[in-house]
Design a protein around this motif. Structure first.
Motif, PDB file in Angstrom:
ATOM      1  N   LEU A 241       0.824  -1.203   0.000  1.00 23.22           N
ATOM      2  CA  LEU A 241       0.000   0.000   0.000  1.00 23.22           C
ATOM      3  C   LEU A 241       0.862   1.258   0.000  1.00 23.22           C
ATOM      4  N   GLY A 242       1.949   1.187   0.754  1.00 22.52           N
ATOM      5  CA  GLY A 242       2.848   2.333   0.788  1.00 22.52           C
ATOM      6  C   GLY A 242       3.447   2.618  -0.572  1.00 22.52           C
ATOM      7  N   GLN A 243       3.756   1.573  -1.320  1.00 23.11           N
ATOM      8  CA  GLN A 243       4.352   1.749  -2.641  1.00 23.11           C
ATOM      9  C   GLN A 243       3.345   2.271  -3.664  1.00 23.11           C
ATOM     10  N   ILE A 244       2.075   2.011  -3.436  1.00 22.06           N
ATOM     11  CA  ILE A 244       1.058   2.508  -4.362  1.00 22.06           C
ATOM     12  C   ILE A 244       1.054   4.034  -4.363  1.00 22.06           C
ATOM     13  N   GLY A 245       1.267   4.616  -3.172  1.00 21.74           N
ATOM     14  CA  GLY A 245       1.423   6.061  -3.106  1.00 21.74           C
ATOM     15  C   GLY A 245       0.145   6.822  -2.828  1.00 21.74           C
ATOM     16  N   GLN A 246       0.015   7.978  -3.475  1.00 20.55           N
ATOM     17  CA  GLN A 246      -1.022   8.940  -3.140  1.00 20.55           C
ATOM     18  C   GLN A 246      -2.427   8.361  -3.195  1.00 20.55           C
ATOM     19  N   SER A 247      -2.686   7.519  -4.174  1.00 16.81           N
ATOM     20  CA  SER A 247      -4.036   6.974  -4.315  1.00 16.81           C
ATOM     21  C   SER A 247      -4.433   6.083  -3.146  1.00 16.81           C
ATOM     22  N   ALA A 248      -3.442   5.644  -2.339  1.00 13.38           N
ATOM     23  CA  ALA A 248      -3.751   4.787  -1.194  1.00 13.38           C
ATOM     24  C   ALA A 248      -3.905   5.573   0.102  1.00 13.38           C
ATOM     25  N   ILE A 249      -3.570   6.864   0.092  1.00 13.46           N
ATOM     26  CA  ILE A 249      -3.540   7.642   1.341  1.00 13.46           C
ATOM     27  C   ILE A 249      -4.908   7.696   2.014  1.00 13.46           C
ATOM     28  N   ALA A 250      -5.966   7.936   1.236  1.00 12.55           N
ATOM     29  CA  ALA A 250      -7.308   8.038   1.838  1.00 12.55           C
ATOM     30  C   ALA A 250      -7.698   6.740   2.527  1.00 12.55           C
ATOM     31  N   ALA A 251      -7.447   5.616   1.849  1.00 12.99           N
ATOM     32  CA  ALA A 251      -7.793   4.314   2.433  1.00 12.99           C
ATOM     33  C   ALA A 251      -6.981   4.040   3.691  1.00 12.99           C
ATOM     34  N   LEU A 252      -5.715   4.373   3.646  1.00 11.58           N
ATOM     35  CA  LEU A 252      -4.852   4.148   4.811  1.00 11.58           C
ATOM     36  C   LEU A 252      -5.240   5.058   5.973  1.00 11.58           C
ATOM     37  N   SER A 253      -5.629   6.268   5.672  1.00  4.86           N
ATOM     38  CA  SER A 253      -6.024   7.212   6.728  1.00  4.86           C
ATOM     39  C   SER A 253      -7.223   6.694   7.505  1.00  4.86           C
ATOM     40  N   GLU A 254      -8.135   6.016   6.812  1.00  6.37           N
ATOM     41  CA  GLU A 254      -9.304   5.452   7.485  1.00  6.37           C
ATOM     42  C   GLU A 254      -8.893   4.356   8.469  1.00  6.37           C
ATOM     43  N   LEU A 255      -7.803   3.646   8.159  1.00  6.86           N
ATOM     44  CA  LEU A 255      -7.344   2.572   9.040  1.00  6.86           C
ATOM     45  C   LEU A 255      -6.765   3.101  10.349  1.00  6.86           C
ATOM     46  N   LEU A 256      -6.453   4.381  10.399  1.00  9.19           N
ATOM     47  CA  LEU A 256      -5.912   4.960  11.633  1.00  9.19           C
ATOM     48  C   LEU A 256      -6.936   4.948  12.761  1.00  9.19           C
ATOM     49  N   ALA A 257      -8.208   4.855  12.397  1.00  6.92           N
ATOM     50  CA  ALA A 257      -9.256   4.892  13.417  1.00  6.92           C
ATOM     51  C   ALA A 257      -9.310   3.623  14.255  1.00  6.92           C
ATOM     52  N   SER A 258      -8.759   2.534  13.750  1.00 11.25           N
ATOM     53  CA  SER A 258      -8.822   1.256  14.472  1.00 11.25           C
ATOM     54  C   SER A 258      -7.483   0.931  15.120  1.00 11.25           C
ATOM     55  N   VAL A 259      -7.534   0.518  16.368  1.00 11.98           N
ATOM     56  CA  VAL A 259      -6.317   0.134  17.086  1.00 11.98           C
ATOM     57  C   VAL A 259      -5.633  -1.042  16.403  1.00 11.98           C
ATOM     58  N   ASP A 260      -6.434  -1.953  15.835  1.00  7.86           N
ATOM     59  CA  ASP A 260      -5.892  -3.169  15.243  1.00  7.86           C
ATOM     60  C   ASP A 260      -5.068  -2.897  13.983  1.00  7.86           C
ATOM     61  N   THR A 261      -5.400  -1.845  13.265  1.00  8.77           N
ATOM     62  CA  THR A 261      -4.717  -1.585  11.985  1.00  8.77           C
ATOM     63  C   THR A 261      -3.882  -0.296  11.999  1.00  8.77           C
ATOM     64  N   ARG A 262      -3.851   0.390  13.131  1.00  9.25           N
ATOM     65  CA  ARG A 262      -3.198   1.718  13.156  1.00  9.25           C
ATOM     66  C   ARG A 262      -1.697   1.628  12.903  1.00  9.25           C
ATOM     67  N   VAL A 263      -1.020   0.654  13.504  1.00  8.06           N
ATOM     68  CA  VAL A 263       0.433   0.552  13.317  1.00  8.06           C
ATOM     69  C   VAL A 263       0.771   0.336  11.850  1.00  8.06           C
ATOM     70  N   LEU A 264       0.077  -0.601  11.223  1.00  9.30           N
ATOM     71  CA  LEU A 264       0.359  -0.892   9.823  1.00  9.30           C
ATOM     72  C   LEU A 264      -0.016   0.278   8.929  1.00  9.30           C
ATOM     73  N   ALA A 265      -1.089   0.983   9.260  1.00 10.47           N
ATOM     74  CA  ALA A 265      -1.485   2.148   8.464  1.00 10.47           C
ATOM     75  C   ALA A 265      -0.435   3.248   8.557  1.00 10.47           C
TER      76      ALA A 265
END
Length: 432
Positions: free
Chosen positions: A135-159
């Motif tokens: 996801l990190g390599q995909i770049g800008q188009s992945a930022i919105a999706a990754l930002s949503e993952l910050l809301a969950s404790v389970d996925t925050r580190v990876l996001a």
């Protein structure tokens, strides 16, 4: 046309015979060749996808690696079966690894969504990390999706980790939202990534992180501020960074030494010298400070090194000081560095009697390139230690070989030479 049909027939025959190498070869020629846009190939794209999937599922490591490149050219038609592999918990790990990697390379919104969902669902830490990297390599188009993952404790580190890979300004706002996160790893990753940007919101965050309870976060803050020397006056960085020299964590203290050396002011040098001179300072930090004072590329930094040589009593530090003095490359400082080394040679300092120190001084004088050092170096040939003499010869050759050789020859005619000195000069000429 005939060639395309022949390749399709050969590919099917190879598939039926489980000859995955041949299947790979045929598919590569069809998809990666010059005729890849031919209507007949486009018409058979779904069939070619199935052939590629068979190589991905049944081939060896090298065949899988090569067919992955074909999937990228196949594009969107490959997404659905790859997602199915990704979601199949019974599929072998290597196969799922390739599915993640290929989906990341496709950089398609559907592929992004599947990787995000996979991050949420899977418990396999290795595959999670791989999906985050993709996801990190995909770049800008992945930022919105990754930002949503910050809301969950389970996925925050990876996001956070994935966002940190992207290094585009759009990640600043989501990362700012986690700089006070309870998890140390999240704070450290966020601070490190934010340090890459010159944004007015970031310096206050870095300054605040200097006093974080976690050493990993403090170190990232120090490293981040070390590259913002343009702000050292407005933020009074020397005052802010100086306490970190006394940090109980050695890595933080070492990072602070490097940061102050980059600022390079006389005040920064003074703080470095104070800590260097303290008997409480760990030897590893002292060595880092010795290097930092040389990296400052200032006359005051060299003078502090001279004072430290005179005051300290550890052979390790003496050796480090004379070594870094020889690495001074600034043309405005090489004469001063040479002068300091020559004053050490001429002094009664106990270090001058140590073979390793004398050898290091000789090499440093040779590296500095100041011909003023030729005569003092020649006098070191009177030393009765062969190692010292060999280092002196190497230094003279590096410094000014022709001039040194002439002076050595002239010395042999001097009847006042002591036996040791004469032997040293003779041995040097032989070594020449």
């Amino acid at each position: 046309m005939n060639n395309i049909n022949q390749l399709l027939v050969q590919a099917q025959a190879a598939h039926d015979a489980a000859d995955w190498s041949k299947v790979l070869q045929c598919v590569q020629q069809l998809i990666l060749g010059e005729d890849s846009t031919h209507p007949e190939i486009v018409k058979n794209q779904a069939y070619l996808r199935e052939l590629a999937l068979s190589v991905l599922e049944m081939g060896d490591f090298q065949q899988r690696w090569e067919i992955a490149k074909v999937f990228v050219r196949l594009g969107n038609v490959a997404i659905t079966p790859l997602i199915e592999i990704l979601e199949d918990e019974d599929a072998e790990d290597d196969l799922r690894w390739y599915a993640v990697r290929i989906l990341g390379n496709l950089k398609n919104p559907i592929a992004i969504a599947s990787l995000v969902e996979f991050l949420k669902a899977t418990e396999d830490e290795e595959l999670k990390a791989l999906a985050a990297a993709a996801l990190g390599q995909i770049g800008q188009s992945a930022i919105a999706a990754l930002s949503e993952l910050l809301a969950s404790v389970d996925t925050r580190v990876l996001a956070v980790r994935s966002l940190s890979y992207i290094r585009q300004p759009e990640i600043i706002t989501p990362l700012l939202s986690v700089v006070q996160d309870p998890l140390v790893e999240i704070r450290a990753i966020a601070i490190e990534a934010l340090s890459s940007f010159h944004d007015p919101r970031i310096p206050p965050i870095l300054l605040n992180a200097l006093t974080d309870v976690a050493a990993a976060v403090r170190r990232e803050a120090v490293l981040g501020l070390s590259v913002r020397t343009d702000l050292h006056s407005s933020l009074d960085l020397v005052t802010k960074l100086q306490p970190r020299l006394d940090d109980f964590n050695l890595q933080v203290a070492q990072a602070a030494a490097v940061a102050l050396s980059r600022i390079g002011s006389d005040e920064a040098g003074k703080h470095l010298f104070i800590v260097l001179s303290s008997p409480r300072t760990p030897i590893k930090l002292q060595i880092e400070i010795v290097r930092a004072l040389a990296w400052m590329k200032t006359l005051s930094g060299l003078e502090y090194l001279q004072q430290a040589f005179e005051q300290l009593s550890l052979e390790t530090l003496w050796l480090e000081i004379v070594t870094v003095l020889g690495r001074v490359s600034d043309s405005t400082l090489t004469a001063s560095s040479t002068g300091i080394l020559l004053s050490i040679v001429r002094s009664q300092h106990p270090a001058v009697e140590i073979v390793s120190i004398k050898s290091a001084i000789a090499l440093s004088l040779g590296q500095l390139g100041n011909i003023e050092a030729i005569e003092p170096l020649i006098f070191l040939l009177a030393d009765n230690n062969e190692v010292v003499r060999l280092h002196v010869v190497a230094a003279l050759k590096n410094l000014a070989p022709e001039i040194a050789y002439q002076q050595l020859q002239q010395l042999l005619n001097n009847p006042m030479l002591t036996p040791d000195f004469r032997n040293g000069v003779t041995a040097a000429l032989v070594e020449w």
